[in-house]
Every structure is written in structure tokens, then in C-alpha cells.
Scaffold this motif. Structure first.
Motif, PDB file in Angstrom:
ATOM      1  N   LEU A  18       0.823  -1.203   0.000  1.00  0.00           N
ATOM      2  CA  LEU A  18       0.000   0.000   0.000  1.00  0.00           C
ATOM      3  C   LEU A  18       0.863   1.260   0.000  1.00  0.00           C
ATOM      4  CD1 LEU A  18      -2.864  -1.054   2.427  1.00  0.00           C
ATOM      5  CD2 LEU A  18      -2.952  -0.841  -0.068  1.00  0.00           C
ATOM      6  N   PHE A  19       2.008   1.216   0.676  1.00  0.00           N
ATOM      7  CA  PHE A  19       2.930   2.348   0.673  1.00  0.00           C
ATOM      8  C   PHE A  19       3.480   2.587  -0.736  1.00  0.00           C
ATOM      9  CE2 PHE A  19       7.238   4.056   1.113  1.00  0.00           C
ATOM     10  CZ  PHE A  19       6.956   5.237   1.788  1.00  0.00           C
ATOM     11  N   ILE A  20       3.910   1.524  -1.400  1.00  0.00           N
ATOM     12  CA  ILE A  20       4.457   1.647  -2.749  1.00  0.00           C
ATOM     13  C   ILE A  20       3.366   2.085  -3.717  1.00  0.00           C
ATOM     14  CG2 ILE A  20       5.477   0.328  -4.653  1.00  0.00           C
ATOM     15  CD1 ILE A  20       7.028  -1.233  -2.477  1.00  0.00           C
ATOM     16  N   LEU A  21       2.148   1.570  -3.546  1.00  0.00           N
ATOM     17  CA  LEU A  21       1.032   1.996  -4.376  1.00  0.00           C
ATOM     18  C   LEU A  21       0.746   3.485  -4.178  1.00  0.00           C
ATOM     19  CD1 LEU A  21      -1.188   1.120  -6.355  1.00  0.00           C
ATOM     20  CD2 LEU A  21      -2.634   0.697  -4.365  1.00  0.00           C
ATOM     21  N   GLY A  22       0.853   3.962  -2.952  1.00  0.00           N
ATOM     22  CA  GLY A  22       0.680   5.379  -2.677  1.00  0.00           C
ATOM     23  C   GLY A  22       1.733   6.227  -3.371  1.00  0.00           C
ATOM     24  N   LEU A  23       2.968   5.748  -3.390  1.00  0.00           N
ATOM     25  CA  LEU A  23       4.033   6.479  -4.106  1.00  0.00           C
ATOM     26  C   LEU A  23       3.789   6.491  -5.607  1.00  0.00           C
ATOM     27  CD1 LEU A  23       7.279   5.321  -2.249  1.00  0.00           C
ATOM     28  CD2 LEU A  23       6.124   7.520  -2.109  1.00  0.00           C
ATOM     29  N   VAL A  24       3.317   5.366  -6.141  1.00  0.00           N
ATOM     30  CA  VAL A  24       3.026   5.300  -7.579  1.00  0.00           C
ATOM     31  C   VAL A  24       1.900   6.269  -7.927  1.00  0.00           C
ATOM     32  CG1 VAL A  24       2.083   3.799  -9.391  1.00  0.00           C
ATOM     33  CG2 VAL A  24       3.905   2.971  -7.902  1.00  0.00           C
ATOM     34  N   VAL A  57      -1.319  19.661  -6.687  1.00  0.00           N
ATOM     35  CA  VAL A  57      -1.571  19.943  -5.263  1.00  0.00           C
ATOM     36  C   VAL A  57      -2.173  18.724  -4.581  1.00  0.00           C
ATOM     37  CG1 VAL A  57      -2.992  21.335  -3.700  1.00  0.00           C
ATOM     38  CG2 VAL A  57      -1.727  22.435  -5.532  1.00  0.00           C
ATOM     39  N   TYR A  58      -3.112  18.043  -5.256  1.00  0.00           N
ATOM     40  CA  TYR A  58      -3.708  16.843  -4.684  1.00  0.00           C
ATOM     41  C   TYR A  58      -2.657  15.748  -4.491  1.00  0.00           C
ATOM     42  CZ  TYR A  58      -6.753  12.817  -4.055  1.00  0.00           C
ATOM     43  OH  TYR A  58      -7.346  11.695  -3.565  1.00  0.00           O
ATOM     44  N   GLY A  59      -1.752  15.597  -5.454  1.00  0.00           N
ATOM     45  CA  GLY A  59      -0.678  14.616  -5.323  1.00  0.00           C
ATOM     46  C   GLY A  59       0.238  14.932  -4.151  1.00  0.00           C
ATOM     47  N   VAL A  60       0.545  16.209  -3.945  1.00  0.00           N
ATOM     48  CA  VAL A  60       1.403  16.613  -2.811  1.00  0.00           C
ATOM     49  C   VAL A  60       0.691  16.335  -1.485  1.00  0.00           C
ATOM     50  CG1 VAL A  60       2.424  18.622  -1.671  1.00  0.00           C
ATOM     51  CG2 VAL A  60       2.741  18.284  -4.120  1.00  0.00           C
ATOM     52  N   ILE A  61      -0.606  16.609  -1.416  1.00  0.00           N
ATOM     53  CA  ILE A  61      -1.363  16.332  -0.187  1.00  0.00           C
ATOM     54  C   ILE A  61      -1.355  14.841   0.103  1.00  0.00           C
ATOM     55  CG2 ILE A  61      -3.691  16.335   0.810  1.00  0.00           C
ATOM     56  CD1 ILE A  61      -4.111  19.038  -0.622  1.00  0.00           C
ATOM     57  N   ARG A  62      -1.560  14.019  -0.921  1.00  0.00           N
ATOM     58  CA  ARG A  62      -1.520  12.563  -0.726  1.00  0.00           C
ATOM     59  C   ARG A  62      -0.140  12.115  -0.245  1.00  0.00           C
ATOM     60  NH1 ARG A  62      -5.272   8.808  -3.495  1.00  0.00           N
ATOM     61  NH2 ARG A  62      -3.498   7.424  -3.335  1.00  0.00           N
ATOM     62  N   ARG A  66       0.340  13.035   3.457  1.00  0.00           N
ATOM     63  CA  ARG A  66      -0.429  12.109   4.299  1.00  0.00           C
ATOM     64  C   ARG A  66       0.240  10.741   4.352  1.00  0.00           C
ATOM     65  NH1 ARG A  66      -6.316  11.573   2.837  1.00  0.00           N
ATOM     66  NH2 ARG A  66      -6.312  10.446   4.802  1.00  0.00           N
ATOM     67  N   LEU A  67       0.819  10.294   3.237  1.00  0.00           N
ATOM     68  CA  LEU A  67       1.490   9.006   3.190  1.00  0.00           C
ATOM     69  C   LEU A  67       2.735   9.001   4.075  1.00  0.00           C
ATOM     70  CD1 LEU A  67       1.476   6.226   1.724  1.00  0.00           C
ATOM     71  CD2 LEU A  67       2.984   7.274   0.043  1.00  0.00           C
ATOM     72  N   MET A  68       3.487  10.102   4.070  1.00  0.00           N
ATOM     73  CA  MET A  68       4.705  10.187   4.865  1.00  0.00           C
ATOM     74  C   MET A  68       4.420  10.380   6.354  1.00  0.00           C
ATOM     75  SD  MET A  68       7.376   9.733   3.129  1.00  0.00           S
ATOM     76  CE  MET A  68       6.746   8.700   1.845  1.00  0.00           C
ATOM     77  N   ASN A  69       3.284  10.951   6.699  1.00  0.00           N
ATOM     78  CA  ASN A  69       2.970  11.212   8.106  1.00  0.00           C
ATOM     79  C   ASN A  69       2.185  10.101   8.775  1.00  0.00           C
ATOM     80  OD1 ASN A  69       4.275  13.655   8.173  1.00  0.00           O
ATOM     81  ND2 ASN A  69       2.460  14.817   7.608  1.00  0.00           N
ATOM     82  N   GLN A  70       2.036   8.960   8.112  1.00  0.00           N
ATOM     83  CA  GLN A  70       1.308   7.859   8.722  1.00  0.00           C
ATOM     84  C   GLN A  70       2.070   7.340   9.927  1.00  0.00           C
ATOM     85  OE1 GLN A  70       0.715   4.852   5.796  1.00  0.00           O
ATOM     86  NE2 GLN A  70      -1.195   5.720   5.071  1.00  0.00           N
ATOM     87  N   LYS A  71       1.330   7.065  10.962  1.00  0.00           N
ATOM     88  CA  LYS A  71       1.924   6.489  12.163  1.00  0.00           C
ATOM     89  C   LYS A  71       2.015   4.967  12.001  1.00  0.00           C
ATOM     90  CE  LYS A  71       1.411  10.265  14.930  1.00  0.00           C
ATOM     91  NZ  LYS A  71       1.649  11.269  13.953  1.00  0.00           N
TER      92      LYS A  71
END
Length: 75
Positions: free
Chosen positions: A17-23, A59-64, A67-72
Motif C-alpha cells: 500500500l505504501f508503494i502503491l501510494g508512491l506510484v 496539489v492533490y498529489g502533494v497532499i496525498r 499524508r502518506l509520509m505522516n502515517q503512524k
């Protein structure tokens, strides 16, 4: 922000899911850039609307990405 040790400790599903988020982040960035700088893509739209849509996608990609980097990490 991003710690390689927590990436190694993630389950295979979380890593996928992390890699999918980066893609998806890269997809939004590339599509937004193509809309802004490409003249052939959506040429029937006025240039100001293509640029606004491209900026919105970036902007939407940057927000995503934020959020992906700040996941706990789940404990």
C-alpha cells in the motif's frame, strides 16, 4: 518523516500500500505536468482551464504524499 527501519518492519500488505501510494503520487504529478506543459492533451479546453486542472492535480498529489509520509506505524 520517513524512516527506513519502520519500512522494513511493515507487513507485506502495508509495504504494498505504501508503494502503491508512491506510484499514485507520481501519477498525479506526471498527469498534472502533462496538462500544464503539454499542448496536445485536452487541447479542446482553454489553456487557463488546463493549467488550473494541472495545478489542482499536482496539489492533490502533494497532499496525498504528505499524508502518506505522516502515517503512524501501527503497533
Amino acid at each position: 518523516m520517513f524512516n527506513l527501519e519502520t519500512f522494513k518492519q511493515k507487513s507485506p500488505q502495508q509495504r504494498f500500500l505504501f508503494i502503491l501510494g508512491l506510484v499514485m503520487f507520481l501519477f498525479y504529478m506526471v498527469l498534472g505536468s502533462m496538462l500544464i506543459f503539454g499542448t496536445k492533451l485536452l487541447s479542446e479546453f482553454q489553456p487557463k482551464y488546463r493549467i488550473m486542472l494541472g495545478c489542482l492535480l499536482i496539489v492533490y498529489g502533494v497532499i496525498r504524499f504528505i499524508r502518506l509520509m505522516n502515517q503512524k506505524p501501527e503497533e
